[in-house]
Motif scaffolding. Structure first.
Motif, PDB file in Angstrom:
ATOM      1  N   VAL A  90      48.056  42.337  35.777  1.00  0.00           N
ATOM      2  CA  VAL A  90      46.782  43.011  36.042  1.00  0.00           C
ATOM      3  C   VAL A  90      46.424  43.923  34.869  1.00  0.00           C
ATOM      4  N   ALA A  91      47.407  44.604  34.323  1.00  0.00           N
ATOM      5  CA  ALA A  91      47.176  45.500  33.187  1.00  0.00           C
ATOM      6  C   ALA A  91      46.606  44.742  31.993  1.00  0.00           C
ATOM      7  N   ARG A  92      47.129  43.555  31.727  1.00  0.00           N
ATOM      8  CA  ARG A  92      46.596  42.744  30.628  1.00  0.00           C
ATOM      9  C   ARG A  92      45.143  42.360  30.892  1.00  0.00           C
ATOM     10  N   MET A  93      44.792  42.099  32.131  1.00  0.00           N
ATOM     11  CA  MET A  93      43.420  41.713  32.459  1.00  0.00           C
ATOM     12  C   MET A  93      42.447  42.872  32.235  1.00  0.00           C
ATOM     13  N   PHE A  94      42.913  44.102  32.514  1.00  0.00           N
ATOM     14  CA  PHE A  94      42.070  45.292  32.352  1.00  0.00           C
ATOM     15  C   PHE A  94      42.247  45.972  30.999  1.00  0.00           C
ATOM     16  N   HIS A  95      43.207  45.503  30.203  1.00  0.00           N
ATOM     17  CA  HIS A  95      43.522  46.098  28.895  1.00  0.00           C
ATOM     18  C   HIS A  95      43.961  47.564  29.048  1.00  0.00           C
ATOM     19  N   VAL A  96      44.868  47.783  30.003  1.00  0.00           N
ATOM     20  CA  VAL A  96      45.427  49.112  30.235  1.00  0.00           C
ATOM     21  C   VAL A  96      46.947  48.993  30.370  1.00  0.00           C
ATOM     22  N   ASP A  97      47.619  50.109  30.493  1.00  0.00           N
ATOM     23  CA  ASP A  97      49.063  50.155  30.689  1.00  0.00           C
ATOM     24  C   ASP A  97      49.399  49.805  32.148  1.00  0.00           C
ATOM     25  N   PRO A  98      50.526  49.152  32.412  1.00  0.00           N
ATOM     26  CA  PRO A  98      50.917  48.848  33.798  1.00  0.00           C
ATOM     27  C   PRO A  98      51.025  50.086  34.693  1.00  0.00           C
ATOM     28  N   LYS A  99      51.414  51.213  34.128  1.00  0.00           N
ATOM     29  CA  LYS A  99      51.484  52.449  34.927  1.00  0.00           C
ATOM     30  C   LYS A  99      50.094  52.859  35.421  1.00  0.00           C
ATOM     31  N   THR A 100      49.078  52.583  34.626  1.00  0.00           N
ATOM     32  CA  THR A 100      47.707  52.877  35.042  1.00  0.00           C
ATOM     33  C   THR A 100      47.345  52.043  36.263  1.00  0.00           C
ATOM     34  N   VAL A 101      47.736  50.788  36.263  1.00  0.00           N
ATOM     35  CA  VAL A 101      47.468  49.906  37.398  1.00  0.00           C
ATOM     36  C   VAL A 101      48.157  50.443  38.653  1.00  0.00           C
ATOM     37  N   SER A 102      49.390  50.896  38.514  1.00  0.00           N
ATOM     38  CA  SER A 102      50.102  51.475  39.655  1.00  0.00           C
ATOM     39  C   SER A 102      49.418  52.737  40.159  1.00  0.00           C
ATOM     40  N   ARG A 103      48.915  53.553  39.240  1.00  0.00           N
ATOM     41  CA  ARG A 103      48.192  54.770  39.658  1.00  0.00           C
ATOM     42  C   ARG A 103      46.902  54.409  40.384  1.00  0.00           C
ATOM     43  N   TRP A 104      46.197  53.382  39.901  1.00  0.00           N
ATOM     44  CA  TRP A 104      44.979  52.930  40.581  1.00  0.00           C
ATOM     45  C   TRP A 104      45.302  52.470  42.001  1.00  0.00           C
ATOM     46  N   ALA A 105      46.422  51.788  42.159  1.00  0.00           N
ATOM     47  CA  ALA A 105      46.830  51.320  43.490  1.00  0.00           C
ATOM     48  C   ALA A 105      47.142  52.512  44.399  1.00  0.00           C
ATOM     49  N   LEU A 106      47.845  53.498  43.878  1.00  0.00           N
ATOM     50  CA  LEU A 106      48.159  54.696  44.670  1.00  0.00           C
ATOM     51  C   LEU A 106      46.891  55.456  45.052  1.00  0.00           C
ATOM     52  N   ALA A 107      45.901  55.438  44.176  1.00  0.00           N
ATOM     53  CA  ALA A 107      44.643  56.138  44.437  1.00  0.00           C
ATOM     54  C   ALA A 107      43.710  55.336  45.345  1.00  0.00           C
ATOM     55  N   GLY A 108      44.059  54.084  45.620  1.00  0.00           N
ATOM     56  CA  GLY A 108      43.226  53.262  46.493  1.00  0.00           C
ATOM     57  C   GLY A 108      42.128  52.505  45.759  1.00  0.00           C
ATOM     58  N   LYS A 109      42.128  52.540  44.437  1.00  0.00           N
ATOM     59  CA  LYS A 109      41.106  51.827  43.667  1.00  0.00           C
ATOM     60  C   LYS A 109      41.366  50.324  43.652  1.00  0.00           C
ATOM     61  N   LEU A 110      42.632  49.931  43.754  1.00  0.00           N
ATOM     62  CA  LEU A 110      43.028  48.526  43.830  1.00  0.00           C
ATOM     63  C   LEU A 110      43.911  48.342  45.064  1.00  0.00           C
ATOM     64  N   THR A 111      43.757  47.218  45.727  1.00  0.00           N
ATOM     65  CA  THR A 111      44.577  46.922  46.891  1.00  0.00           C
ATOM     66  C   THR A 111      45.844  46.214  46.447  1.00  0.00           C
ATOM     67  N   SER A 112      46.972  46.705  46.930  1.00  0.00           N
ATOM     68  CA  SER A 112      48.241  46.071  46.597  1.00  0.00           C
ATOM     69  C   SER A 112      49.134  46.067  47.826  1.00  0.00           C
ATOM     70  N   PHE A 113      50.209  45.331  47.720  1.00  0.00           N
ATOM     71  CA  PHE A 113      51.221  45.375  48.763  1.00  0.00           C
ATOM     72  C   PHE A 113      52.582  45.275  48.102  1.00  0.00           C
ATOM     73  N   ARG A 114      53.613  45.541  48.866  1.00  0.00           N
ATOM     74  CA  ARG A 114      54.973  45.541  48.332  1.00  0.00           C
ATOM     75  C   ARG A 114      55.721  44.301  48.812  1.00  0.00           C
TER      76      ARG A 114
END
Length: 63
Positions: free
Chosen positions: A13-37
């Motif tokens: 996902v980070a490669r698709m958005f051109h961001v760091d993977p930690k940013t993607v995880s923060r977006w998920a924690l903030a509710g900006k992206l839906t994820s599951f474990r």
């Protein structure tokens, strides 16, 4: 029969958005992206939702 949605890792996902993977995880924690474990505790994202999110952000930039 519907084919199951492809699951993406935070790195994919980070490669698709051109961001760091930690940013993607923060977006998920903030509710900006839906994820599951997974059972192993790893975060996964549904490809269709990510592609839809990318499309909506591109439309916003073009407006």
């Amino acid at each position: 029969m519907d084919t199951p949605d492809r699951l993406l890792t935070p790195a994919e996902v980070a490669r698709m958005f051109h961001v760091d993977p930690k940013t993607v995880s923060r977006w998920a924690l903030a509710g900006k992206l839906t994820s599951f474990r997974t059972l192993g505790g790893h975060r996964r994202f549904r490809e269709a939702e990510i592609l839809a999110h990318i499309a909506s952000t591109q439309q916003t930039k073009e407006s």
